[in-house]
Write a protein that holds these residues in place. Structure first.
Motif, PDB file in Angstrom:
ATOM      1  N   ASP A 137       0.818  -1.260  -0.088  1.00  0.00           N
ATOM      2  CA  ASP A 137      -0.163   0.018   0.010  1.00  0.00           C
ATOM      3  C   ASP A 137       0.849   1.098  -0.147  1.00  0.00           C
ATOM      4  OD1 ASP A 137      -2.355  -1.504   0.161  1.00  0.00           O
ATOM      5  OD2 ASP A 137      -2.146  -1.713   2.212  1.00  0.00           O
ATOM      6  N   LEU A 138       0.861   2.025  -1.003  1.00  0.00           N
ATOM      7  CA  LEU A 138       1.672   3.116  -1.372  1.00  0.00           C
ATOM      8  C   LEU A 138       1.056   4.391  -0.870  1.00  0.00           C
ATOM      9  CD1 LEU A 138       2.954   2.417  -5.044  1.00  0.00           C
ATOM     10  CD2 LEU A 138       4.419   2.364  -2.681  1.00  0.00           C
ATOM     11  N   ASP A 139       1.906   5.271  -0.193  1.00  0.00           N
ATOM     12  CA  ASP A 139       1.375   6.532   0.178  1.00  0.00           C
ATOM     13  C   ASP A 139       1.818   7.744  -0.791  1.00  0.00           C
ATOM     14  OD1 ASP A 139       0.433   6.223   3.158  1.00  0.00           O
ATOM     15  OD2 ASP A 139       2.394   5.363   3.337  1.00  0.00           O
ATOM     16  N   VAL A 140       3.014   7.501  -1.377  1.00  0.00           N
ATOM     17  CA  VAL A 140       3.411   8.270  -2.323  1.00  0.00           C
ATOM     18  C   VAL A 140       4.299   7.614  -3.811  1.00  0.00           C
ATOM     19  CG1 VAL A 140       5.384  10.239  -2.638  1.00  0.00           C
ATOM     20  CG2 VAL A 140       3.985  10.066  -0.734  1.00  0.00           C
ATOM     21  N   ILE A 141       4.082   8.212  -4.664  1.00  0.00           N
ATOM     22  CA  ILE A 141       4.785   7.738  -5.871  1.00  0.00           C
ATOM     23  C   ILE A 141       5.571   8.965  -6.313  1.00  0.00           C
ATOM     24  CG2 ILE A 141       4.721   7.015  -8.191  1.00  0.00           C
ATOM     25  CD1 ILE A 141       2.095   5.551  -7.736  1.00  0.00           C
ATOM     26  N   HIS A 142       6.625   8.676  -6.323  1.00  0.00           N
ATOM     27  CA  HIS A 142       7.725   9.869  -6.979  1.00  0.00           C
ATOM     28  C   HIS A 142       8.174   9.679  -8.110  1.00  0.00           C
ATOM     29  CE1 HIS A 142      10.497  13.340  -5.036  1.00  0.00           C
ATOM     30  NE2 HIS A 142      10.486  13.463  -6.355  1.00  0.00           N
ATOM     31  N   LEU A 143       7.871  10.356  -9.277  1.00  0.00           N
ATOM     32  CA  LEU A 143       8.297  10.403 -10.705  1.00  0.00           C
ATOM     33  C   LEU A 143       9.134  11.073 -10.985  1.00  0.00           C
ATOM     34  CD1 LEU A 143       4.656  10.128 -12.122  1.00  0.00           C
ATOM     35  CD2 LEU A 143       6.079   8.310 -11.311  1.00  0.00           C
ATOM     36  N   HIS A 144      10.324  10.678 -11.905  1.00  0.00           N
ATOM     37  CA  HIS A 144      11.555  11.759 -12.189  1.00  0.00           C
ATOM     38  C   HIS A 144      11.575  11.707 -13.777  1.00  0.00           C
ATOM     39  CE1 HIS A 144      12.995  11.620  -8.041  1.00  0.00           C
ATOM     40  NE2 HIS A 144      12.263  10.612  -7.638  1.00  0.00           N
ATOM     41  N   ASP A 145      11.598  12.847 -14.177  1.00  0.00           N
ATOM     42  CA  ASP A 145      11.808  13.546 -15.451  1.00  0.00           C
ATOM     43  C   ASP A 145      10.467  12.544 -16.549  1.00  0.00           C
ATOM     44  OD1 ASP A 145      13.277  15.447 -15.678  1.00  0.00           O
ATOM     45  OD2 ASP A 145      15.056  14.516 -16.181  1.00  0.00           O
ATOM     46  N   TRP A 146      10.631  12.938 -17.744  1.00  0.00           N
ATOM     47  CA  TRP A 146       9.571  12.554 -18.602  1.00  0.00           C
ATOM     48  C   TRP A 146       9.676  11.140 -18.992  1.00  0.00           C
ATOM     49  CZ3 TRP A 146       9.922   9.789 -23.012  1.00  0.00           C
ATOM     50  CH2 TRP A 146      11.056   9.500 -23.728  1.00  0.00           C
ATOM     51  N   HIS A 147      10.667  10.389 -18.502  1.00  0.00           N
ATOM     52  CA  HIS A 147      10.539   8.992 -18.682  1.00  0.00           C
ATOM     53  C   HIS A 147       9.594   8.134 -17.792  1.00  0.00           C
ATOM     54  CE1 HIS A 147      14.679  10.847 -18.625  1.00  0.00           C
ATOM     55  NE2 HIS A 147      14.466  10.408 -19.896  1.00  0.00           N
ATOM     56  N   ALA A 148       9.128   9.103 -16.920  1.00  0.00           N
ATOM     57  CA  ALA A 148       8.237   8.306 -15.749  1.00  0.00           C
ATOM     58  C   ALA A 148       6.965   8.894 -15.990  1.00  0.00           C
ATOM     59  CB  ALA A 148       8.784   8.298 -14.310  1.00  0.00           C
ATOM     60  N   SER A 149       6.652  10.092 -16.735  1.00  0.00           N
ATOM     61  CA  SER A 149       5.615  10.657 -16.464  1.00  0.00           C
ATOM     62  C   SER A 149       4.146  10.086 -17.339  1.00  0.00           C
ATOM     63  CB  SER A 149       5.552  12.099 -17.450  1.00  0.00           C
ATOM     64  OG  SER A 149       5.666  11.809 -18.869  1.00  0.00           O
ATOM     65  N   MET A 150       4.356   9.158 -17.788  1.00  0.00           N
ATOM     66  CA  MET A 150       3.200   8.207 -18.349  1.00  0.00           C
ATOM     67  C   MET A 150       2.366   7.447 -17.487  1.00  0.00           C
ATOM     68  SD  MET A 150       2.792   8.835 -21.493  1.00  0.00           S
ATOM     69  CE  MET A 150       1.557   7.461 -22.263  1.00  0.00           C
ATOM     70  N   VAL A 151       3.013   7.488 -16.138  1.00  0.00           N
ATOM     71  CA  VAL A 151       2.183   6.947 -14.950  1.00  0.00           C
ATOM     72  C   VAL A 151       1.015   7.908 -14.696  1.00  0.00           C
ATOM     73  CG1 VAL A 151       2.282   6.442 -12.595  1.00  0.00           C
ATOM     74  CG2 VAL A 151       4.289   5.630 -13.890  1.00  0.00           C
ATOM     75  N   LEU A 152       1.309   8.985 -15.022  1.00  0.00           N
ATOM     76  CA  LEU A 152       0.249  10.188 -14.668  1.00  0.00           C
ATOM     77  C   LEU A 152      -0.784  10.260 -15.960  1.00  0.00           C
ATOM     78  CD1 LEU A 152       2.418  12.982 -13.434  1.00  0.00           C
ATOM     79  CD2 LEU A 152       0.578  12.073 -12.215  1.00  0.00           C
ATOM     80  N   PHE A 153      -0.225   9.888 -16.970  1.00  0.00           N
ATOM     81  CA  PHE A 153      -1.361   9.694 -18.300  1.00  0.00           C
ATOM     82  C   PHE A 153      -2.262   8.470 -18.022  1.00  0.00           C
ATOM     83  CE2 PHE A 153      -2.238   7.104 -21.818  1.00  0.00           C
ATOM     84  CZ  PHE A 153      -2.836   7.922 -22.820  1.00  0.00           C
ATOM     85  N   LEU A 154      -1.782   7.219 -17.307  1.00  0.00           N
ATOM     86  CA  LEU A 154      -2.513   6.028 -16.988  1.00  0.00           C
ATOM     87  C   LEU A 154      -3.318   6.479 -15.912  1.00  0.00           C
ATOM     88  CD1 LEU A 154       0.427   3.576 -17.127  1.00  0.00           C
ATOM     89  CD2 LEU A 154      -1.630   3.974 -18.876  1.00  0.00           C
ATOM     90  N   ARG A 155      -2.790   7.060 -14.943  1.00  0.00           N
ATOM     91  CA  ARG A 155      -3.722   7.551 -13.623  1.00  0.00           C
ATOM     92  C   ARG A 155      -4.811   8.376 -14.086  1.00  0.00           C
ATOM     93  NH1 ARG A 155      -2.053  12.294  -9.543  1.00  0.00           N
ATOM     94  NH2 ARG A 155      -2.981  11.581  -7.703  1.00  0.00           N
ATOM     95  N   ARG A 156      -4.733   9.383 -14.845  1.00  0.00           N
ATOM     96  CA  ARG A 156      -5.936  10.268 -15.343  1.00  0.00           C
ATOM     97  C   ARG A 156      -6.640   9.600 -16.547  1.00  0.00           C
ATOM     98  NH1 ARG A 156      -6.032  15.755 -14.461  1.00  0.00           N
ATOM     99  NH2 ARG A 156      -7.379  16.910 -15.809  1.00  0.00           N
ATOM    100  N   TYR A 157      -6.259   8.574 -17.262  1.00  0.00           N
ATOM    101  CA  TYR A 157      -7.210   8.151 -18.424  1.00  0.00           C
ATOM    102  C   TYR A 157      -7.588   6.739 -18.324  1.00  0.00           C
ATOM    103  CZ  TYR A 157      -5.992  12.927 -20.314  1.00  0.00           C
ATOM    104  OH  TYR A 157      -5.847  14.230 -20.459  1.00  0.00           O
ATOM    105  N   HIS A 158      -6.726   6.076 -17.933  1.00  0.00           N
ATOM    106  CA  HIS A 158      -6.721   4.465 -18.090  1.00  0.00           C
ATOM    107  C   HIS A 158      -7.747   3.815 -16.855  1.00  0.00           C
ATOM    108  CE1 HIS A 158      -5.988   0.520 -19.525  1.00  0.00           C
ATOM    109  NE2 HIS A 158      -5.076   1.096 -20.327  1.00  0.00           N
ATOM    110  N   LYS A 159      -8.890   3.483 -17.364  1.00  0.00           N
ATOM    111  CA  LYS A 159      -9.630   2.597 -16.659  1.00  0.00           C
ATOM    112  C   LYS A 159      -9.015   1.678 -15.885  1.00  0.00           C
ATOM    113  CE  LYS A 159     -13.714   3.772 -19.310  1.00  0.00           C
ATOM    114  NZ  LYS A 159     -14.853   3.214 -20.093  1.00  0.00           N
ATOM    115  N   GLU A 160      -8.175   1.075 -16.311  1.00  0.00           N
ATOM    116  CA  GLU A 160      -7.207  -0.244 -15.554  1.00  0.00           C
ATOM    117  C   GLU A 160      -6.610   0.138 -14.478  1.00  0.00           C
ATOM    118  OE1 GLU A 160      -7.286  -3.679 -15.954  1.00  0.00           O
ATOM    119  OE2 GLU A 160      -9.189  -3.296 -17.136  1.00  0.00           O
ATOM    120  N   TYR A 161      -6.194   1.482 -14.228  1.00  0.00           N
ATOM    121  CA  TYR A 161      -5.260   1.820 -13.404  1.00  0.00           C
ATOM    122  C   TYR A 161      -5.993   3.224 -12.414  1.00  0.00           C
ATOM    123  CZ  TYR A 161      -2.661  -1.003 -16.168  1.00  0.00           C
ATOM    124  OH  TYR A 161      -2.034  -1.949 -16.767  1.00  0.00           O
TER     125      TYR A 161
END
Length: 513
Positions: A137-161
């Motif tokens: 169970d995560l409290d914080v996800i810390h993304l670094h530079d554009w290489h990791a930013s698609m996690v935010l794309f999935l968070r915003r738009y992808h129903k699976e995530y």
């Protein structure tokens, strides 16, 4: 106890996974968090090599391009064990090693073509690992530079995530100039090709300059709960438009950054430096370590022009095994416009610096790999100038020896979000000569802990760079008392991760420190 996930493209806590300063941050911040009693999971791509001899954890199945993809997640043994930290790599055959530090690809015709593919896959695999509770169970996800930013794309738009919406997500900018811009569609390396079934909003994702493209750096800025850049002065710089080369600012993203600032989401916190558990080289081993690294690289190198240059460099090193120079200036950096624009545009200024060094039996050691045009320029100068040692490779032993045995560390960055190299040199009591920009403003004080050059035009900057170098040499040889005071002041400076991470907890993570 809090539980963190760090997602990045580099991690110097594990072997052979560093190209630049980001790798140091991903190594050091989790260590500081673990000292607070919290747990940290750190995940990077395997680049088809880092998973070898690692501990298999699980398959990760997910959909991309309308197909089922299966990636593998492994636990990797770090260079040093710290309680509460676990390091992972994600392997998939399409996540390949690049030509820059065996990490990034340098696609000249279509920038970010190959890297976008591998980080699309990597980020989706990370999201799947979060969904299947591999990190707990995560409290914080810390993304670094554009290489990791698609996690935010999935968070915003992808129903699976949708599970990602319940976790605070922080986005750190390490290099704003590299933005991961790719077409929305009509290209294999496009968002629509990899996510054909995801209903995303083009207007929320588009690059303001190239409106048929996604800007993945902008994505991180727009969608994260907090945006972080790695020094207060750089944060101030990027709120204004760039006017290169005199001023490098927001690089087209200043509108997004100002919006984040107005919302109270944009925070500048200076990176720290590690002052404990330091990997040390043996003193007086610099030239031996260079020669040893060159022999090792020669055995691995298949390209003749590279092996010829390694042999050339080896020949230049040999005299210094017996008789050391009287002054050593050094730089360690990726060979990019950010780091060495002044050398590329004005090679005559660099040649003048080498001539100044030659007059005092001094040498310049530059270690790095990177953009082909920069490597080619530096190889050419190495053939022209006897006192220029261009170490065109990566070796921890050589890097440690450079930081230990240099007299002056030179950092003429066109812009610098924070910089770690100047801190490492100062840690050993070596003054730095730096350009007045970004994090270098926050770490080097002119004539107190080092030397700073600037100018209100490009030509004045370059002239002042050379004049400052003359001043450095004059002080070193003519005013030892002043020089030793600057050395002493540099060594006393402390940019601790303890302070930086306390600020992370307060301003970024919104957790009690």
């Amino acid at each position: 106890m809090h539980n963190f996930l760090f997602v990045a493209s580099e991690n110097d806590a594990i072997p052979h996974c560093k190209a630049g300063g980001m790798g140091d941050v991903i190594r050091d911040v989790p260590r500081q968090i673990s000292q607070k009693g919290d747990t940290v999971h750190v995940v990077v791509p395997s680049y088809s090599r880092l998973h070898q001899n690692a501990k298999f954890i699980s398959d990760l199945s997910f959909s991309l391009r309308g197909l089922e993809y299966v990636a593998e997640i492994y636990e990797v043994k770090p260079k040093k064990d710290f309680s509460g930290i676990t390091h992972y790599v994600i392997h998939h055959p399409e996540i390949q090693a690049g030509d820059i530090a065996h990490i990034y690809h340098n696609d000249l015709n279509e920038p970010f073509y190959t890297d976008a593919i591998k980080y699309f896959i990597f980020c989706t695999a990370v999201a799947q690992a979060v969904k299947t509770n591999i990190f707990g169970d995560l409290d914080v996800i810390h993304l670094h530079d554009w290489h990791a930013s698609m996690v935010l794309f999935l968070r915003r738009y992808h129903k699976e995530y949708a599970c990602l919406k319940n976790i605070r997500v922080i986005y750190s900018i390490h290099n704003l100039a590299i933005q991961g811009i790719r077409p929305f569609e009509n290209n294999y390396s496009s968002v629509r090709n990899f996510f054909p079934d995801v209903d995303f909003n083009y207007d929320e994702l588009k690059d303001r300059r190239y409106q048929d493209c996604i800007n993945m750096m902008a994505l991180g800025i727009r969608f994260s709960d907090a945006v972080h850049t790695v020094s207060p002065s750089y944060k101030n710089d990027v709120l204004y438009p760039s006017n290169p080369p005199e001023f490098i600012g927001g690089e087209g993203l200043e509108e997004d950054l100002n919006q984040a600032d107005r919302e109270g989401r944009f925070i500048g916190i200076l990176n720290g430096c590690n002052y404990r558990n330091i990997r040390r080289a043996r003193k007086n081993n610099l030239y031996f370590n260079i020669a040893s690294a060159i022999f090792e690289w020669l055995q691995q190198e298949s390209k003749k022009y590279k092996s010829d240059f390694l042999a050339h460099t080896g020949e230049k090193v040999m005299p210094y095994l017996k008789r050391k120079p009287d002054f050593v200036c050094s730089s360690v950096a990726r060979l990019t416009e950010q780091k060495f624009y002044f050398f590329k545009r004005s090679p005559e200024a660099f040649l003048e610096i080498l001539d100044l060094l030659a007059e005092v039996n001094g040498i310049f050691i530059l270690l790095g790999t990177g953009a082909p045009e920069y490597e080619e320029l530096l190889r050419k100068i190495s053939h022209e100038k006897k006192n220029f040692l261009f170490i065109n490779g990566q070796s921890e032993d050589v890097i440690d020896s450079i930081y230990l045995e240099t007299n002056l560390y030179f950092m003429p960055s066109l812009f610098e979000p924070c910089g770690i190299s100047q801190m490492l040199a100062m840690r050993n009591g070596h003054p730095c000569l730096v350009h007045h920009t970004g994090g270098l403003i926050d770490t080097v004080r002119h004539l107190e802990t080092g030397f700073v050059f600037d100018g209100n035009s490009y030509d004045k900057k370059v002239r002042n760079m050379v004049d400052s170098f003359k001043h450095v040499l004059n002080m070193f040889f003519e005013d030892k008392t002043k020089w030793r005071l600057i050395e002493k002041n540099a060594k006393k400076e402390r940019f601790t991760w303890e302070k930086s991470v306390d600020d992370y907890y307060k301003s970024l993570y919104k957790l009690p420190a």
